[in-house]
Motif scaffolding. Structure first.
Motif, PDB file in Angstrom:
ATOM      1  N   GLY A 164      68.977  -8.575  68.502  1.00  0.00           N
ATOM      2  CA  GLY A 164      69.200  -8.423  69.935  1.00  0.00           C
ATOM      3  C   GLY A 164      69.339  -9.781  70.601  1.00  0.00           C
ATOM      4  O   GLY A 164      68.723 -10.760  70.181  1.00  0.00           O
ATOM      5  N   LEU A 201      73.442  -7.164  69.460  1.00  0.00           N
ATOM      6  CA  LEU A 201      73.432  -6.292  70.627  1.00  0.00           C
ATOM      7  C   LEU A 201      73.064  -7.129  71.844  1.00  0.00           C
ATOM      8  O   LEU A 201      72.045  -7.812  71.852  1.00  0.00           O
ATOM      9  CB  LEU A 201      72.413  -5.156  70.449  1.00  0.00           C
ATOM     10  CG  LEU A 201      72.702  -4.157  69.334  1.00  0.00           C
ATOM     11  CD1 LEU A 201      71.579  -3.132  69.249  1.00  0.00           C
ATOM     12  CD2 LEU A 201      74.038  -3.460  69.571  1.00  0.00           C
ATOM     13  N   CYS A 226      72.070  -7.761  75.845  1.00  0.00           N
ATOM     14  CA  CYS A 226      71.377  -7.151  76.985  1.00  0.00           C
ATOM     15  C   CYS A 226      71.277  -8.173  78.112  1.00  0.00           C
ATOM     16  O   CYS A 226      71.010  -9.342  77.868  1.00  0.00           O
ATOM     17  CB  CYS A 226      69.958  -6.702  76.602  1.00  0.00           C
ATOM     18  SG  CYS A 226      69.829  -5.716  75.096  1.00  0.00           S
ATOM     19  N   TYR A 262      64.009  -3.400  77.227  1.00  0.00           N
ATOM     20  CA  TYR A 262      65.016  -3.682  76.217  1.00  0.00           C
ATOM     21  C   TYR A 262      64.354  -3.913  74.858  1.00  0.00           C
ATOM     22  O   TYR A 262      64.822  -3.421  73.823  1.00  0.00           O
ATOM     23  CB  TYR A 262      65.831  -4.914  76.596  1.00  0.00           C
ATOM     24  CG  TYR A 262      66.988  -4.643  77.527  1.00  0.00           C
ATOM     25  CD1 TYR A 262      67.873  -3.598  77.290  1.00  0.00           C
ATOM     26  CD2 TYR A 262      67.211  -5.451  78.641  1.00  0.00           C
ATOM     27  CE1 TYR A 262      68.932  -3.353  78.145  1.00  0.00           C
ATOM     28  CE2 TYR A 262      68.281  -5.218  79.495  1.00  0.00           C
ATOM     29  CZ  TYR A 262      69.140  -4.171  79.243  1.00  0.00           C
ATOM     30  OH  TYR A 262      70.190  -3.936  80.081  1.00  0.00           O
ATOM     31  N   GLU A 275      63.241  -0.674  73.299  1.00  0.00           N
ATOM     32  CA  GLU A 275      64.362   0.124  72.818  1.00  0.00           C
ATOM     33  C   GLU A 275      64.947  -0.461  71.537  1.00  0.00           C
ATOM     34  O   GLU A 275      65.290   0.271  70.605  1.00  0.00           O
ATOM     35  CB  GLU A 275      65.437   0.214  73.908  1.00  0.00           C
ATOM     36  CG  GLU A 275      65.000   1.025  75.116  1.00  0.00           C
ATOM     37  CD  GLU A 275      66.033   1.027  76.226  1.00  0.00           C
ATOM     38  OE1 GLU A 275      67.027   0.271  76.117  1.00  0.00           O
ATOM     39  OE2 GLU A 275      65.849   1.782  77.197  1.00  0.00           O
ATOM     40  N   LEU A 276      65.073  -1.782  71.494  1.00  0.00           N
ATOM     41  CA  LEU A 276      65.614  -2.423  70.298  1.00  0.00           C
ATOM     42  C   LEU A 276      64.697  -2.197  69.102  1.00  0.00           C
ATOM     43  O   LEU A 276      65.155  -1.880  67.997  1.00  0.00           O
ATOM     44  CB  LEU A 276      65.806  -3.913  70.551  1.00  0.00           C
ATOM     45  CG  LEU A 276      66.925  -4.281  71.538  1.00  0.00           C
ATOM     46  CD1 LEU A 276      66.822  -5.750  71.944  1.00  0.00           C
ATOM     47  CD2 LEU A 276      68.297  -3.991  70.943  1.00  0.00           C
ATOM     48  N   ASP A 320      64.907   1.262  67.769  1.00  0.00           N
ATOM     49  CA  ASP A 320      66.152   1.521  67.044  1.00  0.00           C
ATOM     50  C   ASP A 320      66.257   0.738  65.743  1.00  0.00           C
ATOM     51  O   ASP A 320      67.313   0.696  65.122  1.00  0.00           O
ATOM     52  CB  ASP A 320      67.359   1.189  67.932  1.00  0.00           C
ATOM     53  CG  ASP A 320      67.617   2.270  68.973  1.00  0.00           C
ATOM     54  OD1 ASP A 320      67.158   3.407  68.769  1.00  0.00           O
ATOM     55  OD2 ASP A 320      68.277   1.975  69.977  1.00  0.00           O
ATOM     56  N   VAL A 372      65.811  -2.604  65.301  1.00  0.00           N
ATOM     57  CA  VAL A 372      66.143  -4.022  65.418  1.00  0.00           C
ATOM     58  C   VAL A 372      64.859  -4.831  65.279  1.00  0.00           C
ATOM     59  O   VAL A 372      63.907  -4.625  66.013  1.00  0.00           O
ATOM     60  CB  VAL A 372      66.815  -4.324  66.778  1.00  0.00           C
ATOM     61  CG1 VAL A 372      67.060  -5.813  66.943  1.00  0.00           C
ATOM     62  CG2 VAL A 372      68.127  -3.543  66.892  1.00  0.00           C
ATOM     63  N   VAL A 421      64.909 -10.659  67.955  1.00  0.00           N
ATOM     64  CA  VAL A 421      65.500 -10.800  69.284  1.00  0.00           C
ATOM     65  C   VAL A 421      65.554 -12.271  69.680  1.00  0.00           C
ATOM     66  O   VAL A 421      64.606 -13.021  69.421  1.00  0.00           O
ATOM     67  CB  VAL A 421      64.688 -10.005  70.337  1.00  0.00           C
ATOM     68  CG1 VAL A 421      65.096 -10.391  71.752  1.00  0.00           C
ATOM     69  CG2 VAL A 421      64.857  -8.516  70.138  1.00  0.00           C
TER      70      VAL A 421
END
Length: 349
Positions: free
Chosen positions: A66, A96, A98, A110, A113-114, A117, A119, A122
């Motif tokens: 992310g 991804l 954001c 965020y 959510e990452l 899913d 991930v 980040v």
């Protein structure tokens, strides 16, 4: 019901999305029976079926990181995304993107959510003084690199930090104006309540002190609302600053802007006042975005070496993900002043 998301299931069950993810992946050993029952009931009631992409993310068949930036309204962050994505794709990773607007609550959402899913890493670019809001995610295994933010006291030991030397960059910009004979200077920014902007302001003041100038020689314009960062409105912020400051009896002749979009706005504000950047006033930006060289006049600015910074950021994050490193690395990269036509010797008188 078609189109149901993991977040809708989480809301129906009164839990986080990551808790639903744990149920879907069989990680329920430490979960309270009542919580497990609520999640399973919500899944059944909503007829939730995880999509194929989410399954691939969770099982690791594709690798994703992310990138949380303040706002791609500033082209600098779009350029970083492009550099990071190119490096990541070459190594089999996807990115991804954001936009957080430097809002801690939005960044946390965020991050949740990452992580839910699948991930596991980040890059966080908001440069806020504290990342306490993200600490719970780090404790749950999320790997993180702070970009454009030097390490701060109280940071988790696992946090890696990659940044240009912001103080040095602002010193380079300010010294350049001083060497051109400017003695009434202004620092223009939105809120300086971020690590990178505080460092740039510190560099501005250090250069003035080094030149033997008193504090009155350096005006600081944080914006009409000093709590707003102005990431989406940087150009208009710079324009407003120039209009206001150039109307003063002790108007500055040199401006150090917090970024290139702000500097472009300062140039426009000078034009509104009947003055020309690079002739009547001098303006220095920070970042060296593509527009800096295309703008008229071409913008003198402090260049952040994005390819090098993006490469270091990705390598640090990948090492944390793949090798499970606990201790983060702090790296400070030298900026470079790029002199173009928006700066000139101070006007006489």
């Amino acid at each position: 019901m078609s189109g149901v998301t993991i977040h809708q299931v989480a809301e129906a069950a009164g839990v986080s999305a990551s808790t639903v993810s744990n149920v879907l992946n069989g990680r329920t050993d430490r979960m309270q029976p009542a919580t497990l029952a609520r999640v399973e009931e919500a899944i059944e009631k909503l007829s939730y079926r995880p999509n194929r992409a989410a399954r691939m993310l969770r099982t690791g068949r594709i690798r994703v990181i992310g990138l949380i930036v303040p706002s791609v309204a500033n082209p600098f962050w779009g350029a970083l995304a492009r550099e990071l994505e190119a490096i990541a794709l070459a190594e089999g990773y996807h990115v991804l993107l954001c936009n957080s607007e430097r809002d801690p609550a939005r960044e946390l959402k965020y991050g949740e959510e990452l992580l839910a899913d699948g991930v596991s890493g980040v890059v966080l670019c908001s440069s806020l003084p504290s990342i306490d809001h993200m600490t719970p995610l780090l404790k749950r295994g999320l790997k993180m690199v702070a970009f454009d933010r030097t390490a701060q006291a109280g940071d988790p030991p696992s946090l890696a930090s990659i940044s240009v030397d912001n103080a040095m960059g602002a010193e380079l910009a300010t010294r350049h104006l001083l060497e051109l004979g400017h003695r009434r200077l202004a620092f223009v920014s939105g809120s300086v309540n971020s690590v990178n902007r505080r460092e740039r302001l510190r560099g501005f003041r250090a250069a003035l002190e080094e030149a033997g100038l008193g504090p009155d020689a350096g005006l600081v314009w944080p914006g009409a609302d000093a709590t707003e960062f102005g990431d989406k409105e940087s150009a208009e912020l710079g324009r407003s600053a120039a209009r206001e400051l150039l109307a003063r009896p002790d108007a500055p002749t040199g401006f150090v802007a917090v970024n290139d979009m702000c500097a472009i706005g300062v140039c426009r504000g000078a034009r509104d006042a009947g003055l020309a950047a690079g002739r009547d006033v001098s303006v220095v930006g920070f970042d060296d975005i593509l527009l800096a060289d295309l703008f008229e006049p071409p913008l003198t600015t402090v260049r952040q070496p994005l390819p090098e910074m993006a490469g270091e950021t990705f390598q640090q994050l990948r090492a944390s993900i793949e090798q499970g490193r606990v201790a983060g690395r702090s790296l400070l990269i030298r900026p470079r002043l790029v002199v173009r036509e928006s700066t000139a010797p101070a006007p006489l008188g």
